[in-house]
Design an enzyme around this catalytic site. Structure first.
Site, PDB file in Angstrom:
ATOM      1  N   LYS A 121       0.928  -1.477  -0.071  1.00 34.71           N
ATOM      2  CA  LYS A 121       0.056   0.032   0.064  1.00 34.71           C
ATOM      3  C   LYS A 121       0.853   1.469  -0.001  1.00 34.71           C
ATOM      4  O   LYS A 121       0.606   2.190  -0.829  1.00 34.71           O
ATOM      5  CB  LYS A 121      -0.924  -0.049   1.127  1.00 34.71           C
ATOM      6  CG  LYS A 121      -1.900   1.209   1.044  1.00 34.71           C
ATOM      7  CD  LYS A 121      -2.999   0.999   2.256  1.00 34.71           C
ATOM      8  CE  LYS A 121      -2.401   1.347   3.749  1.00 34.71           C
ATOM      9  NZ  LYS A 121      -2.960   1.358   4.875  1.00 34.71           N
ATOM     10  N   ASP A 139      -6.448   1.675   0.767  1.00 41.07           N
ATOM     11  CA  ASP A 139      -6.634   1.801   2.156  1.00 41.07           C
ATOM     12  C   ASP A 139      -7.974   1.314   2.361  1.00 41.07           C
ATOM     13  O   ASP A 139      -8.783   0.930   1.584  1.00 41.07           O
ATOM     14  CB  ASP A 139      -6.058   3.065   2.656  1.00 41.07           C
ATOM     15  CG  ASP A 139      -6.932   4.174   2.105  1.00 41.07           C
ATOM     16  OD1 ASP A 139      -7.794   3.875   1.298  1.00 41.07           O
ATOM     17  OD2 ASP A 139      -6.906   5.355   2.592  1.00 41.07           O
TER      18      ASP A 139
END
Ligand code: SF4
Length: 216
Positions: A121, A139
């Site tokens: 991420k 996210d």
């Protein structure tokens, strides 16, 4: 509504109504962004922006940060979440940047994810925001909003499958912006506990919006 039409409608709405979507983290170069993104895990961008000026004033480069200790960095970042781990990661990340990458933030997912404290991420945020690449960091906001709208099917149960589905359906040149569209929409409109469906411009294209707006 078919999946193709839903993407077209949703992206058109964002394009027309959110032309200025960008990160809320303050930074001046890729290293500063990397530091800010590592600090932002489980923490608000606002708090990170209050923390980074002093830290980056005293340790502005990977070289400078690599020569200090986690204990010293801890004192600068102790007001944010998980300061012990993040302090260790910042020093180790800087040391690896200096040792293996000549002090430069790398431009590939494979290289970025070798850095301590940098998962998929975080790496995708750096690729997209620092280097303008077609990477989608999933996210909690991106995951929730894209599922509620119906941009991804329920079978995409993980951040990775959601990322792959989104990047397959969003035009490549629009992926960096779409990342911010979904995050900001999740932060301010389609919040986890109280989505504001009744005032949401996406209501007519949104899979769950009608039922969530009726529940209110
Ligand atoms: Fe979220 Fe509701 Fe808007 Fe759909 S209509 S995107 S569920 S706020």
């Amino acid at each position: 509504m078919g999946i193709k039409e839903r993407y077209e409608q949703v992206l058109r709405w964002f394009r027309e109504n959110r032309p200025l979507a960008e990160t809320e983290l303050n930074f001046n170069n890729p290293f500063e962004l990397l530091v800010a993104v590592i600090l932002s895990a489980q923490c608000t961008d606002k708090r990170v922006n209050q923390t980074t000026p002093a830290l980056l004033r005293d340790y502005p480069t990977p070289e400078a940060m690599s020569l200090t200790s986690a204990e010293v960095i801890y004192e600068y970042i102790k007001s944010i979440s998980y300061p012990n781990n993040k302090a260790k990661h910042l020093v180790a990340m800087s040391q690896k940047l200096v040792k293996d990458f000549g002090g430069k933030v790398p431009e590939t997912l494979e290289e970025l994810t070798t850095l301590p404290g940098v998962g998929r991420k975080t790496a995708n945020v750096i690729l997209s925001v620092a280097w303008g690449k077609a990477a989608m960091a999933v996210d909690t906001h991106v995951f929730r909003v894209s599922h509620r709208i119906g941009l991804v099917p329920k079978s995409c149960k993980t951040p990775l499958s959601t990322e792959l589905y989104l990047t397959k359906h969003i035009p490549e040149e629009e992926i960096p912006k779409a990342h911010h569209w979904l995050i900001l929409h999740g932060r301010y409109q389609c919040t986890a506990r109280q989505p504001q469906c009744n005032t949401c411009g996406l209501l007519e294209f949104c899979k769950e919006g009608v039922s969530l707006s009726i529940q209110k």
